[in-house]
Design an enzyme around this catalytic site. Structure first.
Site, PDB file in Angstrom:
ATOM      1  N   THR A  97       0.570  -1.390  -0.145  1.00  0.00           N
ATOM      2  CA  THR A  97      -0.546  -0.297  -0.205  1.00  0.00           C
ATOM      3  C   THR A  97       0.844   1.391   0.180  1.00  0.00           C
ATOM      4  OG1 THR A  97      -0.066  -0.004   2.153  1.00  0.00           O
ATOM      5  CG2 THR A  97      -1.623  -0.823   0.993  1.00  0.00           C
ATOM      6  N   ASP A  98       0.203   2.198  -0.392  1.00  0.00           N
ATOM      7  CA  ASP A  98       1.132   3.399  -0.127  1.00  0.00           C
ATOM      8  C   ASP A  98       0.578   4.494   1.101  1.00  0.00           C
ATOM      9  OD1 ASP A  98      -1.614   4.570  -0.559  1.00  0.00           O
ATOM     10  OD2 ASP A  98      -1.127   5.382  -2.816  1.00  0.00           O
ATOM     11  N   ALA A  99       0.629   5.864   0.769  1.00  0.00           N
ATOM     12  CA  ALA A  99       0.990   6.426   2.176  1.00  0.00           C
ATOM     13  C   ALA A  99      -1.084   6.746   2.348  1.00  0.00           C
ATOM     14  CB  ALA A  99       1.291   7.765   1.456  1.00  0.00           C
ATOM     15  N   VAL A 114      -3.528   2.879   0.159  1.00  0.00           N
ATOM     16  CA  VAL A 114      -4.218   1.915  -0.753  1.00  0.00           C
ATOM     17  C   VAL A 114      -3.257   0.827  -2.108  1.00  0.00           C
ATOM     18  CG1 VAL A 114      -6.907   2.780  -0.851  1.00  0.00           C
ATOM     19  CG2 VAL A 114      -4.366   3.265  -2.442  1.00  0.00           C
TER      20      VAL A 114
END
Length: 155
Positions: free
Chosen positions: A21-23, A26
């Site tokens: 996931t990203d910041a 997601v």
């Protein structure tokens, strides 16, 4: 050769981990490509061909080109279903159509196409797909074309 058959659809299952996931919480867009790569590898394995054994026979599959379309985000802990359907089988290449679905609600998250070339491991020059592999891919090349319907039915 256009693909067609009546075998059961293939789908690789995986879980979304924190590292995917990203910041924003997601799945980072490029990780869908990793999920699809894993599904292609597992498809080969299901057919009885391990990538490590193929490399020992001076054969590699490399992605020549790819395209992806993103529809909805996957999130941490989602279980995903990833298809790997051969739609075109040529002398030294395969075209895969792939889809990534969220298992819980059958949402299509991402879909893509990949042209995968067969090359010599020692020189990266194109080589013909060996007959045993061609036969295996020809036998399953249409498998997965009804995956969307199977997922939506809850199979």
């Amino acid at each position: 050769m256009r693909a067609q058959n009546r075998l059961e659809p293939f789908a690789h299952r995986c879980r979304v981990y924190y590292e995917d996931t990203d910041a924003g919480g997601v799945v980072y867009y490029v990780n869908y490509l990793k999920f699809m790569e894993r599904a292609r590898t597992e498809r080969l394995r299901e057919l009885g061909f391990a990538q490590s054994a193929l490399a020992g026979e001076n054969l590699l599959f490399v992605v020549h080109s790819s395209e992806a379309r993103y529809h909805a985000p996957a999130r941490l802990d989602d279980e995903l279903l990833i298809s790997a359907q051969v739609t075109e089988l040529n002398r030294a290449s395969l075209r895969f159509k792939q889809q990534v679905w969220r298992a819980a609600d059958t949402t299509l998250l991402c879909e893509g196409q990949f042209l995968v070339a067969c090359v010599r491991a020692d020189s990266f020059k194109p080589r013909a797909i060996p007959e045993a592999l061609r036969t295996a891919f020809a036998d399953v090349s249409g498998a997965g074309k009804h995956l969307e319907q199977e997922i939506k039915r809850g199979s």
